[in-house]
Design a protein around this motif. Structure first.
Motif, mmCIF file in Angstrom:
data_model
loop_
_atom_site.group_PDB
_atom_site.id
_atom_site.type_symbol
_atom_site.label_atom_id
_atom_site.label_comp_id
_atom_site.label_asym_id
_atom_site.label_seq_id
_atom_site.Cartn_x
_atom_site.Cartn_y
_atom_site.Cartn_z
ATOM 1 N N ALA A 1 0.841 -1.196 0.000
ATOM 2 C CA ALA A 1 0.000 0.000 0.000
ATOM 3 C C ALA A 1 0.875 1.244 0.000
ATOM 4 C CB ALA A 1 -0.905 -0.001 1.227
ATOM 5 N N GLY A 2 0.540 2.198 -0.840
ATOM 6 C CA GLY A 2 1.283 3.449 -0.896
ATOM 7 C C GLY A 2 2.454 3.441 -1.855
ATOM 8 N N ALA A 3 2.804 2.290 -2.394
ATOM 9 C CA ALA A 3 3.943 2.213 -3.302
ATOM 10 C C ALA A 3 3.697 3.078 -4.521
ATOM 11 C CB ALA A 3 4.194 0.767 -3.719
ATOM 12 N N GLY A 4 4.586 4.003 -4.759
ATOM 13 C CA GLY A 4 4.483 4.869 -5.911
ATOM 14 C C GLY A 4 3.606 6.081 -5.725
ATOM 15 N N ASP A 5 2.940 6.212 -4.574
ATOM 16 C CA ASP A 5 2.077 7.366 -4.318
ATOM 17 C C ASP A 5 2.880 8.649 -4.172
ATOM 18 O OD1 ASP A 5 -0.060 5.666 -4.345
ATOM 19 O OD2 ASP A 5 -0.413 5.725 -2.184
ATOM 20 N N ILE A 6 4.076 8.554 -3.636
ATOM 21 C CA ILE A 6 4.903 9.724 -3.372
ATOM 22 C C ILE A 6 6.138 9.605 -4.259
ATOM 23 C CG2 ILE A 6 6.140 11.022 -1.602
ATOM 24 C CD1 ILE A 6 4.327 9.654 0.463
ATOM 25 N N PRO A 7 6.264 10.446 -5.283
ATOM 26 C CA PRO A 7 7.354 10.267 -6.242
ATOM 27 C C PRO A 7 8.742 10.474 -5.665
ATOM 28 C CG PRO A 7 6.168 12.298 -6.660
ATOM 29 C CD PRO A 7 5.407 11.558 -5.599
ATOM 30 N N GLU A 8 8.871 11.116 -4.496
ATOM 31 C CA GLU A 8 10.190 11.315 -3.911
ATOM 32 C C GLU A 8 10.561 10.200 -2.937
ATOM 33 O OE1 GLU A 8 7.222 13.670 -1.484
ATOM 34 O OE2 GLU A 8 7.630 13.499 -3.582
ATOM 35 N N SER A 9 9.869 9.079 -3.043
ATOM 36 C CA SER A 9 10.148 7.934 -2.179
ATOM 37 C C SER A 9 10.649 6.753 -3.001
ATOM 38 C CB SER A 9 8.888 7.487 -1.434
ATOM 39 O OG SER A 9 8.461 8.455 -0.536
ATOM 40 N N ILE A 10 11.502 5.967 -2.364
ATOM 41 C CA ILE A 10 11.899 4.678 -2.915
ATOM 42 C C ILE A 10 11.260 3.638 -2.006
ATOM 43 C CG2 ILE A 10 13.802 3.101 -3.340
ATOM 44 C CD1 ILE A 10 15.604 5.537 -3.697
ATOM 45 N N ILE A 11 10.543 2.703 -2.609
ATOM 46 C CA ILE A 11 9.803 1.709 -1.831
ATOM 47 C C ILE A 11 10.204 0.326 -2.304
ATOM 48 C CG2 ILE A 11 7.503 0.853 -1.245
ATOM 49 C CD1 ILE A 11 6.528 3.743 -1.948
ATOM 50 N N GLY B 1 7.818 -5.097 -0.234
ATOM 51 C CA GLY B 1 7.243 -4.683 1.037
ATOM 52 C C GLY B 1 8.039 -5.076 2.266
ATOM 53 N N ARG B 2 9.274 -5.539 2.098
ATOM 54 C CA ARG B 2 10.070 -5.976 3.248
ATOM 55 C C ARG B 2 10.990 -4.879 3.772
ATOM 56 N NH1 ARG B 2 10.166 -10.600 -0.139
ATOM 57 N NH2 ARG B 2 12.129 -9.908 -1.009
ATOM 58 N N GLY B 3 11.503 -4.048 2.883
ATOM 59 C CA GLY B 3 12.457 -3.022 3.282
ATOM 60 C C GLY B 3 11.774 -1.720 3.634
ATOM 61 N N PRO B 4 12.538 -0.783 4.173
ATOM 62 C CA PRO B 4 11.965 0.511 4.573
ATOM 63 C C PRO B 4 11.715 1.404 3.354
ATOM 64 C CG PRO B 4 14.312 0.543 4.906
ATOM 65 C CD PRO B 4 13.962 -0.874 4.483
ATOM 66 N N ARG B 5 10.865 2.389 3.541
ATOM 67 C CA ARG B 5 10.654 3.427 2.523
ATOM 68 C C ARG B 5 11.767 4.461 2.712
ATOM 69 N NH1 ARG B 5 5.528 6.221 0.438
ATOM 70 N NH2 ARG B 5 4.601 4.358 1.287
ATOM 71 N N VAL B 6 12.394 4.869 1.623
ATOM 72 C CA VAL B 6 13.397 5.922 1.667
ATOM 73 C C VAL B 6 12.764 7.143 1.009
ATOM 74 C CG1 VAL B 6 15.708 6.646 0.931
ATOM 75 C CG2 VAL B 6 15.286 4.255 1.563
ATOM 76 N N TRP B 7 12.657 8.237 1.768
ATOM 77 C CA TRP B 7 11.976 9.443 1.303
ATOM 78 C C TRP B 7 12.996 10.553 1.138
ATOM 79 C CZ3 TRP B 7 9.967 13.701 4.704
ATOM 80 C CH2 TRP B 7 9.208 14.621 3.983
ATOM 81 N N PHE B 8 12.975 11.224 0.002
ATOM 82 C CA PHE B 8 13.871 12.332 -0.282
ATOM 83 C C PHE B 8 13.084 13.631 -0.127
ATOM 84 C CE2 PHE B 8 15.471 8.687 -2.573
ATOM 85 C CZ PHE B 8 16.800 8.680 -2.204
ATOM 86 N N GLN B 9 13.544 14.506 0.752
ATOM 87 C CA GLN B 9 12.846 15.753 1.035
ATOM 88 C C GLN B 9 13.695 16.929 0.579
ATOM 89 O OE1 GLN B 9 12.399 16.605 5.191
ATOM 90 N NE2 GLN B 9 10.808 18.115 4.834
ATOM 91 N N GLN B 10 13.099 17.815 -0.212
ATOM 92 C CA GLN B 10 13.786 19.037 -0.600
ATOM 93 C C GLN B 10 13.579 20.072 0.493
ATOM 94 O OE1 GLN B 10 12.266 20.211 -4.417
ATOM 95 N NE2 GLN B 10 13.706 18.916 -5.496
ATOM 96 N N VAL B 11 14.618 20.817 0.780
ATOM 97 C CA VAL B 11 14.535 21.895 1.769
ATOM 98 C C VAL B 11 14.993 23.188 1.121
ATOM 99 C CG1 VAL B 11 14.817 20.381 3.774
ATOM 100 C CG2 VAL B 11 16.823 21.337 2.670
ATOM 101 N N PRO B 12 14.483 24.334 1.580
ATOM 102 C CA PRO B 12 14.808 25.599 0.924
ATOM 103 C C PRO B 12 16.219 26.110 1.204
ATOM 104 C CG PRO B 12 13.377 25.979 2.801
ATOM 105 C CD PRO B 12 13.482 24.489 2.618
#
Length: 106
Positions: free
Chosen positions: A10-20, A24-35
């Motif tokens: 669930a949620g795979a591919g919903d957030i383009p800045e995430s690697i999933i 479904g066994r490994g963690p989600r890696v989320w890339f966040q842009q900051v100003p």
């Protein structure tokens, strides 16, 4: 060979800045842009989510974060700052590994 879309977590591919992990066994890696620009090079900034998420009571999440922070300090990490904001439902620690890379424990 990829995993069929029907089998993705669930949620795979919903957030383009995430690697999933498609399995479904490994963690989600989320890339966040900051100003703000980074003054010194930081290869990665990970948020280690050890608290269990917002469905877990804040006091339980806080104890889980504190226990993990204690283990990481013993392993050589440094605490940069603690975010203790109970009104926001948040307890987290900004930390630094021995090489100077920053990460958060949430």
């Amino acid at each position: 060979m990829g995993v069929p879309e029907a089998e993705l977590p669930a949620g795979a591919g919903d957030i383009p800045e995430s690697i999933i992990d498609p399995a479904g066994r490994g963690p989600r890696v989320w890339f966040q842009q900051v100003p703000e620009p980074k003054v010194a090079k930081n290869r990665w900034h990970f948020d280690l989510k050890v608290g269990g998420g917002r469905d877990v009571p804040l006091d339980v999440r806080t104890q889980r974060v504190k226990a993990t922070v204690e283990r990481l300090v013993k392993a050589g990490a440094t605490i940069l700052r603690i975010k203790d904001e109970p009104d926001m439902g948040l307890y987290a620690a900004a930390m630094q590994d021995p090489e100077g890379n920053e990460f958060d424990v949430v």
